[in-house]
Scaffold this motif. Structure first.
Motif, short mmCIF file in Angstrom:
data_model
loop_
_atom_site.label_atom_id
_atom_site.label_comp_id
_atom_site.label_asym_id
_atom_site.label_seq_id
_atom_site.Cartn_x
_atom_site.Cartn_y
_atom_site.Cartn_z
N ALA A 73 0.87 -1.18 0.00
CA ALA A 73 0.00 0.00 0.00
C ALA A 73 0.90 1.22 0.00
O ALA A 73 2.05 1.16 0.42
CB ALA A 73 -0.91 0.02 1.23
N ILE A 74 0.34 2.34 -0.45
CA ILE A 74 1.08 3.60 -0.47
C ILE A 74 0.14 4.75 -0.16
O ILE A 74 -1.04 4.72 -0.54
CB ILE A 74 1.81 3.79 -1.82
N VAL A 75 0.66 5.74 0.56
CA VAL A 75 -0.04 7.00 0.81
C VAL A 75 0.78 8.11 0.19
O VAL A 75 1.99 8.18 0.42
CB VAL A 75 -0.25 7.27 2.32
N VAL A 76 0.13 8.97 -0.59
CA VAL A 76 0.77 10.15 -1.16
C VAL A 76 0.08 11.37 -0.56
O VAL A 76 -1.14 11.50 -0.63
CB VAL A 76 0.66 10.16 -2.70
N MET A 77 0.87 12.25 0.06
CA MET A 77 0.35 13.39 0.80
C MET A 77 0.73 14.69 0.11
O MET A 77 1.90 14.91 -0.20
CB MET A 77 0.96 13.36 2.20
N GLY A 78 -0.28 15.53 -0.16
CA GLY A 78 -0.03 16.83 -0.76
C GLY A 78 -0.96 17.87 -0.17
O GLY A 78 -1.87 17.55 0.59
N GLU A 79 -0.72 19.12 -0.52
CA GLU A 79 -1.52 20.24 -0.03
C GLU A 79 -2.52 20.68 -1.09
O GLU A 79 -2.50 20.19 -2.21
CB GLU A 79 -0.60 21.42 0.31
N GLY A 80 -3.34 21.65 -0.77
CA GLY A 80 -4.26 22.24 -1.72
C GLY A 80 -5.57 21.49 -1.81
O GLY A 80 -5.79 20.48 -1.15
N GLU A 81 -6.45 22.00 -2.66
CA GLU A 81 -7.79 21.44 -2.81
C GLU A 81 -7.82 20.22 -3.72
O GLU A 81 -8.66 19.34 -3.55
CB GLU A 81 -8.73 22.51 -3.37
N SER A 82 -6.94 20.16 -4.69
CA SER A 82 -6.95 19.07 -5.67
C SER A 82 -6.29 17.82 -5.11
O SER A 82 -5.42 17.89 -4.23
CB SER A 82 -6.20 19.49 -6.94
N LEU A 83 -6.69 16.68 -5.66
CA LEU A 83 -6.04 15.42 -5.29
C LEU A 83 -4.62 15.42 -5.83
O LEU A 83 -4.38 15.79 -6.98
CB LEU A 83 -6.80 14.23 -5.89
N VAL A 84 -3.68 15.02 -5.02
CA VAL A 84 -2.28 14.92 -5.43
C VAL A 84 -1.98 13.44 -5.67
O VAL A 84 -1.54 12.72 -4.79
CB VAL A 84 -1.34 15.53 -4.37
#
Length: 134
Positions: A73-84
């Motif tokens: 499994a993987i989690v990708v974390m980003g900022e902002g309103e859009s999906l990263v």
């Protein structure tokens, strides 16, 4: 075995260490292997833009350096309103070590925003078995 909460926490913690002086867009990624180990990576930018490194690539490199070779499994974390979501190159990098059913969780600071399988993000993909099947 590590939990999704632990994977999220690892991605959030490493995101803060990203080196993003040009885009100011910090990304963190955390991978869980079938053995339950977690490996994290962050984006590292460079003044020569094309040679920066994505967070997912850093996490994969750490996983391989530790002797692991499968992504559970993987989690990708980003900022902002859009999906990263992972970029195209990283989707292919993930594909090298994951199955079509591998969950890829996209997160923001508040938590998991959406979950996909690798097959949804990279349908009809080219992988190692394409090179061995003749």
């Amino acid at each position: 075995m590590a939990s999704l909460d632990e994977l999220f926490s690892a991605a959030r913690a490493i995101q803060q260490k990203a080196y993003a002086p040009y885009s100011r867009f910090k990304v963190g990624a955390a991978i869980m292997t079938p053995s339950g180990q977690i490996f994290a990576g962050c984006n590292v930018e460079n003044a020569a833009y094309p040679i920066g490194t994505c967070a997912e690539a850093g996490a994969i490199a750490a996983m391989v350096a530790a002797g692991e070779s499968r992504i559970a499994a993987i989690v990708v974390m980003g900022e902002g309103e859009s999906l990263v979501t992972p970029c195209g190159g990283c989707r292919q990098r993930i594909r090298e070590f994951a199955s079509p059913e591998t969950p890829i969780h996209v997160a923001g600071p508040e938590g998991i925003r959406k979950s996909f399988t690798l097959d949804v993000l990279l349908p009809f993909s080219f992988g190692p078995e394409n090179l061995t099947a003749r």
